[in-house]
Design a protein around this motif. Structure first.
Motif, PDB file in Angstrom:
ATOM      1  N   ASN A  70       0.728  -1.566   0.185  1.00 58.16           N
ATOM      2  CA  ASN A  70       0.182  -0.286  -0.209  1.00 58.16           C
ATOM      3  C   ASN A  70       0.515   1.571   0.200  1.00 58.16           C
ATOM      4  O   ASN A  70       0.731   2.272   0.839  1.00 58.16           O
ATOM      5  N   GLN A  71       1.996   1.190  -0.956  1.00 54.29           N
ATOM      6  CA  GLN A  71       2.620   2.269  -0.621  1.00 54.29           C
ATOM      7  C   GLN A  71       2.134   3.293  -1.886  1.00 54.29           C
ATOM      8  O   GLN A  71       1.708   3.171  -2.857  1.00 54.29           O
ATOM      9  N   PRO A  72       1.734   5.001  -2.005  1.00 55.50           N
ATOM     10  CA  PRO A  72       1.491   5.598  -2.424  1.00 55.50           C
ATOM     11  C   PRO A  72       2.611   5.947  -3.458  1.00 55.50           C
ATOM     12  O   PRO A  72       3.856   6.010  -3.000  1.00 55.50           O
ATOM     13  N   GLN A  73       2.082   6.106  -4.853  1.00 56.65           N
ATOM     14  CA  GLN A  73       2.969   6.468  -5.489  1.00 56.65           C
ATOM     15  C   GLN A  73       2.933   7.558  -6.712  1.00 56.65           C
ATOM     16  O   GLN A  73       1.901   7.495  -7.380  1.00 56.65           O
ATOM     17  N   VAL A  74       3.058   8.669  -7.228  1.00 60.30           N
ATOM     18  CA  VAL A  74       3.277   9.584  -8.489  1.00 60.30           C
ATOM     19  C   VAL A  74       4.031   9.756  -9.222  1.00 60.30           C
ATOM     20  O   VAL A  74       5.302   9.837  -8.573  1.00 60.30           O
ATOM     21  N   TYR A  75       3.669  10.078 -10.714  1.00 57.90           N
ATOM     22  CA  TYR A  75       5.234   9.579 -11.356  1.00 57.90           C
ATOM     23  C   TYR A  75       4.561   9.835 -12.675  1.00 57.90           C
ATOM     24  O   TYR A  75       2.959  10.404 -12.923  1.00 57.90           O
ATOM     25  N   LYS A  76       5.858  10.185 -14.387  1.00 56.01           N
ATOM     26  CA  LYS A  76       5.106  10.656 -14.513  1.00 56.01           C
ATOM     27  C   LYS A  76       5.627   9.415 -16.147  1.00 56.01           C
ATOM     28  O   LYS A  76       6.905   8.928 -15.825  1.00 56.01           O
ATOM     29  N   ASN A  77       4.289   9.492 -16.545  1.00 57.84           N
ATOM     30  CA  ASN A  77       5.316   8.042 -17.627  1.00 57.84           C
ATOM     31  C   ASN A  77       6.039   9.026 -19.247  1.00 57.84           C
ATOM     32  O   ASN A  77       5.827  10.637 -19.028  1.00 57.84           O
ATOM     33  N   TRP A  78       6.719   8.944 -20.477  1.00 55.64           N
ATOM     34  CA  TRP A  78       7.577   9.116 -21.252  1.00 55.64           C
ATOM     35  C   TRP A  78       7.122   9.985 -21.837  1.00 55.64           C
ATOM     36  O   TRP A  78       7.596  11.045 -22.647  1.00 55.64           O
ATOM     37  N   LYS A  79       5.179  10.160 -21.946  1.00 56.08           N
ATOM     38  CA  LYS A  79       4.434  10.805 -22.532  1.00 56.08           C
ATOM     39  C   LYS A  79       3.387  12.159 -21.773  1.00 56.08           C
ATOM     40  O   LYS A  79       3.748  13.087 -22.151  1.00 56.08           O
ATOM     41  N   GLY A  80       4.206  12.007 -20.443  1.00 54.10           N
ATOM     42  CA  GLY A  80       4.472  12.965 -18.918  1.00 54.10           C
ATOM     43  C   GLY A  80       3.449  13.543 -18.796  1.00 54.10           C
ATOM     44  O   GLY A  80       2.894  14.005 -17.787  1.00 54.10           O
ATOM     45  N   VAL A  81       2.483  12.405 -18.842  1.00 54.27           N
ATOM     46  CA  VAL A  81       1.201  12.102 -18.075  1.00 54.27           C
ATOM     47  C   VAL A  81       1.519  11.411 -16.899  1.00 54.27           C
ATOM     48  O   VAL A  81       2.266  10.864 -16.355  1.00 54.27           O
ATOM     49  N   ARG A  82       0.452  12.607 -15.689  1.00 52.36           N
ATOM     50  CA  ARG A  82       0.765  12.311 -14.312  1.00 52.36           C
ATOM     51  C   ARG A  82      -0.701  10.837 -13.767  1.00 52.36           C
ATOM     52  O   ARG A  82      -0.970  11.254 -14.433  1.00 52.36           O
ATOM     53  N   VAL A  83       0.402  10.452 -12.957  1.00 52.28           N
ATOM     54  CA  VAL A  83       0.013   8.877 -12.460  1.00 52.28           C
ATOM     55  C   VAL A  83      -0.353   8.977 -11.052  1.00 52.28           C
ATOM     56  O   VAL A  83       1.219   8.769 -10.445  1.00 52.28           O
ATOM     57  N   GLU A  84      -1.053   8.542 -10.832  1.00 53.34           N
ATOM     58  CA  GLU A  84      -0.990   8.733  -9.178  1.00 53.34           C
ATOM     59  C   GLU A  84      -1.607   7.682  -8.503  1.00 53.34           C
ATOM     60  O   GLU A  84      -2.388   6.811  -8.820  1.00 53.34           O
ATOM     61  N   THR A  85      -1.105   6.085  -7.499  1.00 53.21           N
ATOM     62  CA  THR A  85      -1.824   4.951  -7.560  1.00 53.21           C
ATOM     63  C   THR A  85      -1.043   4.393  -5.907  1.00 53.21           C
ATOM     64  O   THR A  85      -0.029   4.708  -5.558  1.00 53.21           O
ATOM     65  N   ILE A  86      -1.277   3.497  -5.844  1.00 53.00           N
ATOM     66  CA  ILE A  86      -1.282   3.198  -4.213  1.00 53.00           C
ATOM     67  C   ILE A  86      -0.599   1.728  -5.205  1.00 53.00           C
ATOM     68  O   ILE A  86      -1.595   0.489  -5.066  1.00 53.00           O
ATOM     69  N   ASN A  87       0.296   1.085  -4.738  1.00 51.00           N
ATOM     70  CA  ASN A  87       0.842   0.191  -5.412  1.00 51.00           C
ATOM     71  C   ASN A  87       0.969  -0.745  -3.703  1.00 51.00           C
ATOM     72  O   ASN A  87       1.834  -0.609  -2.876  1.00 51.00           O
ATOM     73  N   THR A  88       1.114  -2.545  -4.182  1.00 54.44           N
ATOM     74  CA  THR A  88       1.790  -3.569  -3.347  1.00 54.44           C
ATOM     75  C   THR A  88       2.481  -4.348  -4.280  1.00 54.44           C
ATOM     76  O   THR A  88       2.433  -4.762  -5.504  1.00 54.44           O
ATOM     77  N   THR A  89       3.815  -4.485  -3.665  1.00 59.13           N
ATOM     78  CA  THR A  89       4.667  -4.773  -4.436  1.00 59.13           C
ATOM     79  C   THR A  89       5.353  -6.090  -3.849  1.00 59.13           C
ATOM     80  O   THR A  89       6.335  -5.845  -2.749  1.00 59.13           O
TER      81      THR A  89
END
Length: 474
Positions: free
Chosen positions: A79-98
């Motif tokens: 349940n780790q929050p993560q905010v990032y951008k892909n190579w197209k510059g689109v902002r993505v916000e997720t909660i991840n279990t890895t």
């Protein structure tokens, strides 16, 4: 089954899961990427499969990428929050279990399950921003938005309910924590708002948050705020504790709050200080915390859904709101109120309910309590074509009679009717409840779950009442 068929079946299963699945090998090359992950990231599978992770997501590095951190450490991340951008510059916000993927003892890659929280996070932050902008003066009447209640708005002629109102009035004079227990629909927030309005904090913020409405990691940042860099994409934001400073913070469905977050809440109650996520500075806050649960608190503690130390700290002042079936004398009063409300709202002139409807209302168990009664009246107002609500106007499949009962007279045993003289209503209602529980348990041959469904109450509530009957000192 051939190995190729097994792999193909596994890929089909992973592809059908309604959450983003992203798998990389030990070198960080994507080897599986389902359509949900592609939709979350705004990419196609072809743009990601077979490519290094950091090439597709250049805003990440080996430290901020949860997948690469797991490969480097071999430890799972939940349940780790993560905010990032892909190579197209689109902002993505997720909660991840890895999780690491191993063959024997050899780490061969990592798999990540991602949930999109972008819209939910945006809405929660808008809520925080709106709360920060609100500065309401002290009010003596209900506000036009209908969200501010006072004790005068709690309609009852029930002795037990009036006693609870009086205790709540007294509690409004202090700043001690309050814990309210009541079944769904009994009016917990109405009581909470009334306490705030009658207190010295009435000119300060009142903020309500349902603890079951958000993922735990998002709830934590919403309550305590965040500092820039605490996780990828995090900004400096105050939490609800800071925004409620000087006022009241209402935490509904407290038992839905994860235990580790309950521990942080306990520290706030003890120290009067909060620390934003990722921050080191202690921030002093003056907030009265009122919490509510819809199951008996002692059962929640026994089931491990509420920390024992938090229970004793927040249970300084406590109230139990009686369900509607224990205050049946209020049904007519509430029906009249709801008729007035919807007459004004709908531009109608419905005068009342028929004797048959009144009998049904009196005999029904009302598992949804006052809220259910309000919804039934509203539904009937949409169907009525005269000045009186008849049985035919009631919503279909509503008011299913408990245990085959059909009238108020059969709901209340004749022996109890004969025993009215010289006895208080609470005693009569308590005896009635005990007899109904006995009948339900008998008809289900002692099956608590089936009996609870028959009575229209949670199983834990029925178990609590049964325990109280066998050991009333608990």
């Amino acid at each position: 089954m051939p190995l190729s068929d097994t792999v193909e079946m596994l890929q089909a299963i992973l592809g059908a899961i309604d959450e983003g699945i992203h798998v990389v090998d030990a070198s960080g090359i994507t080897i599986f990427y389902n359509h949900v992950a592609a939709k979350l990231d705004g990419l196609t599978s072809e743009e990601v499969l077979g490519k290094p992770l950091l090439e597709v997501f250049p805003s990440l590095d080996r430290e901020s990428s949860t997948l690469l951190r797991v490969i480097d450490s071999g430890e799972s991340i939940y349940n780790q929050p993560q905010v990032y951008k892909n190579w197209k510059g689109v902002r993505v916000e997720t909660i991840n279990t890895t999780l690491p993927v191993r063959v024997g003892k050899r780490l061969v890659g990592a798999v990540e399950v991602a949930k999109d929280i972008g819209k939910l996070k945006e809405l929660s932050e808008r809520l925080v921003d709106l709360q920060a902008k609100i500065s309401k003066p002290k009010r003596t009447k209900r506000s036009a938005d209908g969200l501010s209640f006072q004790f005068e708005d709690i309609l009852t002629s029930n002795e037990e309910m009036n006693q609870v109102k009086e205790r709540a009035r007294r509690a409004a004079r202090t700043s001690s924590p309050v814990l309210i227990y009541g079944e769904t629909g009994t009016g917990k927030e109405l009581f909470v708002q009334s306490i705030h309005q009658a207190s010295a904090r009435s000119s300060k913020p009142f903020i309500a948050q349902n603890c079951a409405a958000l993922p735990s990691s998002l709830l934590e940042s919403l309550l305590f705020g965040s500092t820039k860099g605490s996780f990828t994409g995090a900004d400096d934001r105050p939490g609800l504790f800071e925004l409620a400073d000087g006022g009241t913070l209402f935490l509904d469905e407290l038992n839905s709050m994860p235990l580790d977050l309950q521990a942080k809440l306990l520290r706030v109650l003890q120290d009067g200080q909060i620390r934003r996520i990722g921050g080191s500075q202690q921030i002093k806050v003056d907030v009265r915390v009122i919490a509510a649960v819809n199951e008996p608190p002692k059962i929640l503690v026994q089931q491990g859904l509420m920390r024992t130390d938090l229970y004793y700290r927040i249970n300084v002042v406590s109230f139990e709101l009686p369900p509607l079936r224990r205050r049946r004398e209020d049904i007519d009063l509430l029906v009249s109120h709801f008729l007035d409300k919807f007459n004004q709202q709908f531009g109608m002139n419905v005068q009342g309910i028929s004797p048959e409807v009144k009998g049904l209302f009196a005999s029904y168990a009302w598992p949804g309590n006052v809220r259910e009664l309000e919804h039934v009246v509203e539904a009937a107002m949409n169907m009525v074509d005269s000045d009186t609500i008849e049985v035919d106007h009631l919503p279909p499949h509503s008011l299913e009679r408990p245990m085959g009962q059909s009238t108020a007279e059969t709901w209340m045993p004749e022996t109890l009717l004969q025993a009215r003289e010289g006895r208080s209503l609470p005693d009569l209602m308590k005896e009635m409840e005990e007899q109904v529980i006995q009948e339900a348990m008998k008809s289900t041959e002692g099956n608590v779950l089936r009996a609870a469904k028959l009575l229209g109450i949670p199983r834990q509530t029925l178990q609590y009442k049964l325990n109280q009957r066998t050991n009333p000192l608990n």
